[in-house]
Design a protein around this motif. Structure first.
Motif, mmCIF file in Angstrom:
data_model
loop_
_atom_site.group_PDB
_atom_site.id
_atom_site.type_symbol
_atom_site.label_atom_id
_atom_site.label_comp_id
_atom_site.label_asym_id
_atom_site.label_seq_id
_atom_site.Cartn_x
_atom_site.Cartn_y
_atom_site.Cartn_z
ATOM 1 N N PRO A 174 0.832 -1.208 0.000
ATOM 2 C CA PRO A 174 0.000 0.000 0.000
ATOM 3 C C PRO A 174 0.866 1.258 0.000
ATOM 4 O O PRO A 174 1.943 1.275 0.600
ATOM 5 C CB PRO A 174 -0.818 -0.101 1.285
ATOM 6 N N ALA A 175 0.378 2.295 -0.666
ATOM 7 C CA ALA A 175 1.135 3.542 -0.779
ATOM 8 C C ALA A 175 0.715 4.575 0.269
ATOM 9 O O ALA A 175 1.265 5.666 0.301
ATOM 10 C CB ALA A 175 0.952 4.121 -2.178
ATOM 11 N N ALA A 176 -0.265 4.243 1.105
ATOM 12 C CA ALA A 176 -0.755 5.197 2.109
ATOM 13 C C ALA A 176 -1.326 4.412 3.287
ATOM 14 O O ALA A 176 -1.040 3.223 3.454
ATOM 15 C CB ALA A 176 -1.793 6.123 1.482
ATOM 16 N N ASN A 177 -2.174 5.052 4.070
ATOM 17 C CA ASN A 177 -2.721 4.454 5.283
ATOM 18 C C ASN A 177 -3.970 3.630 4.978
ATOM 19 O O ASN A 177 -5.097 4.062 5.232
ATOM 20 C CB ASN A 177 -3.033 5.552 6.307
ATOM 21 N N TYR A 178 -3.773 2.456 4.397
ATOM 22 C CA TYR A 178 -4.843 1.504 4.114
ATOM 23 C C TYR A 178 -4.225 0.120 3.984
ATOM 24 O O TYR A 178 -3.008 -0.010 3.903
ATOM 25 C CB TYR A 178 -5.627 1.879 2.848
ATOM 26 N N VAL A 179 -5.068 -0.885 3.974
ATOM 27 C CA VAL A 179 -4.573 -2.241 3.769
ATOM 28 C C VAL A 179 -4.886 -2.658 2.335
ATOM 29 O O VAL A 179 -5.837 -2.158 1.725
ATOM 30 C CB VAL A 179 -5.185 -3.238 4.782
ATOM 31 N N PRO A 180 -4.096 -3.569 1.759
ATOM 32 C CA PRO A 180 -4.300 -3.936 0.362
ATOM 33 C C PRO A 180 -5.555 -4.759 0.119
ATOM 34 O O PRO A 180 -6.088 -4.766 -0.989
ATOM 35 C CB PRO A 180 -3.046 -4.715 0.001
ATOM 36 N N TYR A 181 -6.044 -5.440 1.158
ATOM 37 C CA TYR A 181 -7.262 -6.237 1.016
ATOM 38 C C TYR A 181 -7.861 -6.473 2.392
ATOM 39 O O TYR A 181 -7.165 -6.396 3.409
ATOM 40 C CB TYR A 181 -6.986 -7.586 0.325
ATOM 41 N N VAL A 182 -9.163 -6.762 2.381
ATOM 42 C CA VAL A 182 -9.882 -7.134 3.599
ATOM 43 C C VAL A 182 -10.777 -8.306 3.244
ATOM 44 O O VAL A 182 -11.511 -8.238 2.239
ATOM 45 C CB VAL A 182 -10.744 -5.969 4.141
ATOM 46 N N GLN A 183 -10.711 -9.368 4.043
ATOM 47 C CA GLN A 183 -11.605 -10.497 3.826
ATOM 48 C C GLN A 183 -12.724 -10.449 4.856
ATOM 49 O O GLN A 183 -12.476 -10.317 6.050
ATOM 50 C CB GLN A 183 -10.865 -11.831 3.925
ATOM 51 N N VAL A 184 -13.957 -10.541 4.369
ATOM 52 C CA VAL A 184 -15.145 -10.610 5.211
ATOM 53 C C VAL A 184 -15.918 -11.842 4.742
ATOM 54 O O VAL A 184 -16.418 -11.868 3.611
ATOM 55 C CB VAL A 184 -16.013 -9.340 5.085
ATOM 56 N N GLY A 185 -15.971 -12.860 5.587
ATOM 57 C CA GLY A 185 -16.606 -14.108 5.171
ATOM 58 C C GLY A 185 -15.854 -14.689 3.993
ATOM 59 O O GLY A 185 -14.631 -14.805 4.013
ATOM 60 N N ASP A 186 -16.599 -15.002 2.931
ATOM 61 C CA ASP A 186 -15.954 -15.579 1.747
ATOM 62 C C ASP A 186 -15.660 -14.540 0.669
ATOM 63 O O ASP A 186 -15.344 -14.892 -0.464
ATOM 64 C CB ASP A 186 -16.786 -16.734 1.182
ATOM 65 N N LEU A 187 -15.737 -13.252 1.026
ATOM 66 C CA LEU A 187 -15.444 -12.179 0.076
ATOM 67 C C LEU A 187 -14.132 -11.491 0.427
ATOM 68 O O LEU A 187 -13.899 -11.128 1.588
ATOM 69 C CB LEU A 187 -16.565 -11.147 0.054
ATOM 70 N N VAL A 188 -13.291 -11.298 -0.581
ATOM 71 C CA VAL A 188 -12.054 -10.537 -0.429
ATOM 72 C C VAL A 188 -12.219 -9.246 -1.215
ATOM 73 O O VAL A 188 -12.431 -9.275 -2.431
ATOM 74 C CB VAL A 188 -10.828 -11.332 -0.944
ATOM 75 N N HIS A 189 -12.146 -8.126 -0.491
ATOM 76 C CA HIS A 189 -12.224 -6.792 -1.104
ATOM 77 C C HIS A 189 -10.795 -6.305 -1.298
ATOM 78 O O HIS A 189 -10.054 -6.140 -0.315
ATOM 79 C CB HIS A 189 -12.974 -5.827 -0.185
ATOM 80 N N VAL A 190 -10.404 -6.099 -2.553
ATOM 81 C CA VAL A 190 -9.043 -5.666 -2.854
ATOM 82 C C VAL A 190 -9.062 -4.176 -3.172
ATOM 83 O O VAL A 190 -9.846 -3.711 -4.005
ATOM 84 C CB VAL A 190 -8.437 -6.471 -4.027
ATOM 85 N N SER A 191 -8.190 -3.451 -2.487
ATOM 86 C CA SER A 191 -8.066 -2.011 -2.703
ATOM 87 C C SER A 191 -7.687 -1.723 -4.152
ATOM 88 O O SER A 191 -7.122 -2.582 -4.845
ATOM 89 C CB SER A 191 -6.989 -1.435 -1.780
ATOM 90 N N GLY A 192 -7.954 -0.487 -4.573
ATOM 91 C CA GLY A 192 -7.653 -0.087 -5.940
ATOM 92 C C GLY A 192 -6.193 -0.321 -6.304
ATOM 93 O O GLY A 192 -5.292 0.036 -5.538
ATOM 94 N N GLN A 193 -5.994 -0.920 -7.453
ATOM 95 C CA GLN A 193 -4.654 -1.179 -7.988
ATOM 96 C C GLN A 193 -4.440 -0.241 -9.168
ATOM 97 O O GLN A 193 -5.295 -0.147 -10.057
ATOM 98 C CB GLN A 193 -4.513 -2.629 -8.424
ATOM 99 N N ILE A 194 -3.315 0.452 -9.156
ATOM 100 C CA ILE A 194 -3.039 1.414 -10.220
ATOM 101 C C ILE A 194 -2.321 0.736 -11.390
ATOM 102 O O ILE A 194 -1.744 -0.335 -11.247
ATOM 103 C CB ILE A 194 -2.237 2.620 -9.697
ATOM 104 N N SER A 195 -2.378 1.389 -12.526
ATOM 105 C CA SER A 195 -1.796 0.824 -13.745
ATOM 106 C C SER A 195 -0.270 0.945 -13.719
ATOM 107 O O SER A 195 0.279 2.020 -13.832
ATOM 108 C CB SER A 195 -2.382 1.513 -14.978
ATOM 109 N N MET A 196 0.359 -0.239 -13.531
ATOM 110 C CA MET A 196 1.820 -0.341 -13.551
ATOM 111 C C MET A 196 2.213 -1.548 -14.381
ATOM 112 O O MET A 196 1.540 -2.566 -14.339
ATOM 113 C CB MET A 196 2.372 -0.498 -12.137
ATOM 114 N N GLN A 197 3.296 -1.405 -15.121
ATOM 115 C CA GLN A 197 3.808 -2.522 -15.905
ATOM 116 C C GLN A 197 5.324 -2.505 -15.828
ATOM 117 O O GLN A 197 5.945 -1.453 -16.046
ATOM 118 C CB GLN A 197 3.346 -2.414 -17.356
#
Length: 153
Positions: A21-44
């Motif tokens: 993460p680039a700031a004060n957040y976590v890259p993902y959070v799992q709640v039950g069987d759902l994984v919420h993934v934080s926004g990923q920026i365009s990098m190659q």
């Protein structure tokens, strides 16, 4: 190698390490069987894919940026699953943000870069609900940012 990673390798894709993460957040959070993934920026290849659609970036390049976001989303999912990406049941939803001019209206074509890739890589498990919206700017000037919700077992 997992089944999903084998399929990705067939497509010429190796998942990178999950970006920190680039700031004060976590890259993902799992709640039950759902994984919420934080926004990923365009990098190659470690380089940000920057610019504004409708100005300096073509729809095709925007779709490539969206595809790069999808690869980062899968890398985050793999990390959330302790390395076992085969726990994926399906992609539930993508929300795609496109750095674009006020008169640009092809946001769905740009985010298709991620959607098409996920279906190609995951088959029916890659089909998802989706939003594709315009943003006047995005962090660090990137062209695309995408967040996702995944169902896992």
């Amino acid at each position: 190698m997992s089944t999903i990673e084998t399929r990705l390798a067939d497509l010429g894709v190796t998942l990178p390490d999950a970006p920190a993460p680039a700031a004060n957040y976590v890259p993902y959070v799992q709640v039950g069987d759902l994984v919420h993934v934080s926004g990923q920026i365009s990098m190659q290849d470690g380089q940000m894919m920057t610019g504004k659609l409708g100005d300096t970036v073509s729809v095709e390049d925007g779709a490539r940026a969206a595809r790069a976001c999808a690869i980062s989303l899968l890398a985050q999912l793999k990390a959330a699953c302790d390395g076992d990406i085969d726990r994926l049941v399906r992609v539930v939803k993508l929300t795609g943000f496109v750095n674009s001019t006020a008169d640009f209206t092809d946001q769905p074509k740009v985010i298709n870069g991620a959607s098409d890739f996920l279906v190609e890589a995951l088959g029916d498990a890659g089909r998802h609900a989706r939003s594709a919206v315009s943003a006047g700017s995005l962090p660090l000037g990137v062209s695309v940012e995408i967040e996702a919700i995944f169902q896992v077992r």
